[in-house]
Write a protein that holds these residues in place. Structure first.
Motif, short mmCIF file in Angstrom:
data_model
loop_
_atom_site.label_atom_id
_atom_site.label_comp_id
_atom_site.label_asym_id
_atom_site.label_seq_id
_atom_site.Cartn_x
_atom_site.Cartn_y
_atom_site.Cartn_z
N VAL A 124 36.10 -6.78 -22.31
CA VAL A 124 36.19 -5.55 -22.78
C VAL A 124 36.39 -6.78 -24.42
N ILE A 125 37.44 -7.69 -24.79
CA ILE A 125 36.89 -7.66 -25.76
C ILE A 125 35.45 -8.34 -27.35
N ALA A 126 35.06 -8.36 -25.96
CA ALA A 126 33.53 -8.66 -26.49
C ALA A 126 33.11 -7.95 -27.49
N ASP A 127 33.75 -6.96 -27.39
CA ASP A 127 32.83 -6.24 -28.98
C ASP A 127 33.62 -5.31 -29.63
N LEU A 128 33.33 -4.97 -30.77
CA LEU A 128 34.16 -4.26 -31.66
C LEU A 128 34.08 -3.06 -32.30
N SER A 129 33.18 -2.16 -31.86
CA SER A 129 32.80 -1.36 -31.65
C SER A 129 33.61 -0.40 -30.93
N LEU A 130 35.35 0.71 -31.60
CA LEU A 130 35.99 1.55 -30.77
C LEU A 130 35.08 2.38 -29.83
N GLU A 131 33.67 2.83 -29.79
CA GLU A 131 33.62 3.24 -28.59
C GLU A 131 33.08 2.67 -28.05
N VAL A 132 31.83 1.79 -27.88
CA VAL A 132 32.24 1.10 -26.62
C VAL A 132 33.73 0.41 -25.82
N VAL A 133 34.19 -0.26 -27.12
CA VAL A 133 35.36 -0.93 -26.45
C VAL A 133 36.02 -0.03 -25.32
N LEU A 134 36.12 0.98 -25.77
CA LEU A 134 36.89 2.41 -24.48
C LEU A 134 36.02 2.61 -23.55
N ARG A 135 35.02 2.60 -23.88
CA ARG A 135 34.38 2.57 -22.32
C ARG A 135 34.18 1.65 -21.90
N ARG A 136 34.04 0.22 -22.35
CA ARG A 136 34.05 -0.66 -21.25
C ARG A 136 35.41 -0.67 -20.64
N PRO A 185 49.71 4.10 -19.17
CA PRO A 185 49.70 4.41 -20.51
C PRO A 185 49.10 2.86 -21.17
N ILE A 186 48.05 2.78 -22.25
CA ILE A 186 47.37 1.96 -23.43
C ILE A 186 48.60 1.97 -24.35
N ARG A 187 49.33 1.34 -25.17
CA ARG A 187 49.41 0.86 -26.07
C ARG A 187 49.08 -0.23 -27.53
N VAL A 188 49.23 0.74 -28.80
CA VAL A 188 48.87 0.01 -29.43
C VAL A 188 50.04 -0.31 -30.91
N ARG A 189 50.29 -1.53 -30.84
CA ARG A 189 51.19 -2.53 -31.24
C ARG A 189 52.69 -1.41 -30.13
N ILE A 212 45.04 -4.31 -27.71
CA ILE A 212 44.99 -5.04 -28.70
C ILE A 212 43.27 -5.12 -29.31
N ALA A 213 42.50 -4.91 -28.06
CA ALA A 213 41.30 -4.95 -28.40
C ALA A 213 40.61 -3.58 -29.53
N ILE A 214 41.41 -2.16 -28.72
CA ILE A 214 41.38 -1.39 -29.56
C ILE A 214 42.14 -1.64 -31.14
N ASP A 215 43.01 -2.22 -31.12
CA ASP A 215 43.82 -2.19 -31.97
C ASP A 215 42.20 -3.40 -33.01
N ASN A 216 41.58 -4.37 -32.86
CA ASN A 216 40.97 -4.78 -33.67
C ASN A 216 39.74 -4.29 -33.65
N ALA A 217 39.15 -3.24 -32.75
CA ALA A 217 38.49 -2.78 -32.69
C ALA A 217 38.48 -1.55 -34.09
N ARG A 218 39.39 -0.95 -33.86
CA ARG A 218 40.36 0.47 -35.10
C ARG A 218 40.33 -0.39 -36.55
N LEU A 219 40.49 -1.16 -36.44
CA LEU A 219 40.82 -1.70 -37.81
C LEU A 219 39.53 -2.57 -38.28
N PHE A 220 38.73 -3.45 -37.70
CA PHE A 220 37.23 -3.15 -38.28
C PHE A 220 36.75 -1.81 -38.43
N ASP A 221 36.66 -1.29 -37.95
CA ASP A 221 36.12 0.22 -37.97
C ASP A 221 36.55 1.01 -39.25
#
Length: 592
Positions: free
Chosen positions: A75-87, A176-180, A215-224
């Motif tokens: 899950v944390i191996a990619d920084l593309s939000l779309e890819v992260v969500l599907r994984r 639920p998935i919480r971001v922060r 955490i992975a979603i937050d990182n992907a969003r920040l990167f995006d």
């Protein structure tokens, strides 16, 4: 003494028997086999079975923990939000052996704005039709963001059933998935394989994966966001470079880049010429751009006017529902951003960005980046205006010099030539030559009048910000030059600045503006002439074009307004064909 005192151990057999079984005495009877009671043997088997079961549980738990670690790494191996969500969905299904999985992203209004699903064939998804919007059991998890485990979805009171062609689903696990500190979305898993139900251990594993997913979603969003911010800044730099390099049509470049960066279907720049009661769609790009170009939008009752007057960015989730008929760019538009152009010198205006109805809404981050971009746009427009003002000053100074030279040199020489020829004509004895000489004199008089009119025009247009009526008429004509693609010819005759009062002057400006607007919209002309005269106690304005002609005039409210302005002042209005085709608008009123 007993056996303990003598140090002997009692075997429970006679001494003779004991002595007979001493080592080395092969003639003795063999010893009896040791045997456990049946109850003790049963307890030992049960203990061994329990140990095996415990070992199997430990092995299975270790395997599932290894699966959780592998899923987390994936899950944390990619920084593309779309890819992260599907994984996240794919790994969750594999972790608890679920047949179907989905992840619903929650919008600010509470519904699901995005639904990523796995396990179904694309053809089946197409048959089902519209994706879930967060009702029923899915809505329960949104309203109460706590883990939810069901053995049968249909038994839940919030269940609303499945649409046609939907595969059967019974067991359910949602977390639920919480971001922060905020709930980003929900993870849904259904139909554990082999008819089993989801267990408490499954719930714990998915909760652990959801924590890593946050955490992975937050990182992907920040990167995006960082990447998109970089693209916005690069676009701002490109536009500034284009403007400073005296590039052509900077507004077209601005609106095109803004639409591309925002992922919008339509983009426009609204401008007003100061404290005006309306905005004009100066430039449009994308869907219906040709229809939007040049449209007039009132400040009152429009979303654009609200953003400009409050000088605050505006974010709308459904423009078609919230906008009035005064917003032509809102037709068929869902998500909409309007960012005012905030500058010290730039005219009031805004950048409008819209997506088609049903598209992904704009986020607060999108609004922040667009607002920063609009600040750069305002600066670029100020630079453009400053350069145009400088060039206009140079032109006006040149016009002033030309007017002075025409008045002081050319006209004086023409006067002298005309007087000399007039004297020759009077002294000439032959009538034919005298008549020809008189004709030349008349031609010179006409030339002198035209030069005088040109001098008045050049001097009257020294400054576009001047309060004189000549300057204001010239500003109106200049304002519509872009709509034509060329500058209309403007000519003045008579003392316009001194003989016309304020009320008649306002009517004149409105008539010239409306006449030119009609020509720009309908005439398709290659030449337009505006003549403003003050002669014989009359003020008149003629707008002549070589376009397609009058056409149907019954439905044009602008022409009715021009006629009404003439009648209010006791004057006349006439619309006829031009001398070489096209249209000739003639408006005339008496001066007080």
């Amino acid at each position: 003494m007993d056996d303990q005192e003598t140090g002997k151990i009692s075997t429970g057999v006679p001494d003779s028997a004991a002595s007979a079984s001493l080592p080395g005495d092969f003639s003795a009877e063999p010893m009896r086999e040791m045997a456990f009671p049946a109850v003790a043997r049963l307890e030992l088997d049960e203990l061994l079975a329990q140990l095996v079961d415990r070992a199997q549980d430990v092995i299975e738990t270790q395997s599932r923990l290894r699966g959780l670690l592998r899923a987390t790494r994936t899950v944390i191996a990619d920084l593309s939000l779309e890819v992260v969500l599907r994984r996240i969905v794919e790994e969750a299904c594999q972790l608890v052996d679920a047949r179907y999985g989905a992840l619903g992203v929650i919008a600010r209004e509470g519904h699901l704005e995005q639904f990523i699903h796995v396990g179904m064939e694309p053809s089946l998804v197409e048959k089902i039709g519209q994706l879930p919007r967060g009702q029923g059991v899915l809505g329960l998890l949104t309203a109460q963001p706590q883990p939810l485990r069901l053995n049968d979805i249909a038994t839940n009171p919030r269940a609303v059933g499945f649409p046609a062609n939907h595969p059967p689903m019974q067991t359910f696990l949602g977390v639920p998935i919480r971001v922060r500190s905020e709930v980003f979305g929900n993870l849904y898993l259904t139909e554990k394989r082999n008819g089993r139900t989801f267990t408490a251990e499954d719930e714990e594993l998915v909760l652990a994966l959801a924590a890593s997913a946050g955490i992975a979603i937050d990182n992907a969003r920040l990167f995006d966001q960082a990447q998109r911010r970089q693209r916005w800044l690069q676009a701002s730099a490109d536009i500034t470079r284009h403007v400073l390099g005296d590039g052509e049509r900077p507004l077209n470049m601005i609106v095109s880049r803004a639409r591309e960066l925002a992922g919008a279907d339509v983009a426009a720049i609204l401008l007003s010429g100061g404290p005006s009661s309306h905005l004009t769609v100066e430039v449009a790009d994308g869907d219906d751009a040709g229809v939007l170009q040049g449209r007039i939008i009132p400040m009152d009752g429009s979303l654009g006017g609200k953003a400009v007057r409050t000088c605050a960015p505006l974010l709308v989730s459904d423009a078609a529902a919230e906008a009035s008929g005064n917003d032509p760019y809102a037709h068929g538009i869902g998500p909409l951003m309007i960012v005012p152009l905030a500058g010290s010198q730039v005219a009031n205006g805004a950048v409008v960005l819209g997506r088609r109805h049903g598209a992904t809404p704009f986020t607060d981050s999108d609004l922040d980046m667009a607002a920063a971009f609009a600040g750069h746009v305002a600066t670029a427009l100020e630079i453009t205006q400053a350069r145009a003002a400088r060039e206009r000053i140079v032109v006006l100074e040149d016009r002033d010099r030309i007017a002075r030279d025409l008045h002081d040199h050319v006209m004086q020489r023409l006067y002298a030539v005309a007087l000399g020829m007039q004297g020759l004509a009077a002294a000439e004895e032959r009538p034919g030559q005298a008549r020809r000489m008189a004709t030349y004199v008349e031609d010179l008089d006409v030339t002198i009048r035209e030069i005088r009119s040109t001098v008045f025009e050049l001097r009257g247009r020294r400054t576009t910000a001047g309060s004189g009526l000549r300057a204001r008429v010239a500003s109106v004509v200049d304002a519509v030059s872009d709509a034509f693609g060329f500058a209309p010819y403007l000519r003045f005759e008579g003392p316009l600045d001194t003989a016309v009062d304020a009320a008649a002057g306002e009517h004149l400006l409105a008539v010239v503006r409306e006449g030119l607007s009609n020509a720009a919209r309908h005439a398709r002309a290659s030449s337009v002439e505006v003549i403003v005269r003050v002669t014989g106690g009359q003020l008149s304005a003629d707008v002549i074009d070589n376009g397609v002609g009058i056409g149907n005039t019954e439905r044009r409210s602008g022409l009715a307004n021009i006629r009404s302005r003439a009648e209010d002042l006791g004057g006349t209005f006439d619309l006829s064909a031009g001398p070489e085709g096209g249209t000739h608008l003639c408006w005339s009123v008496p001066l007080a």
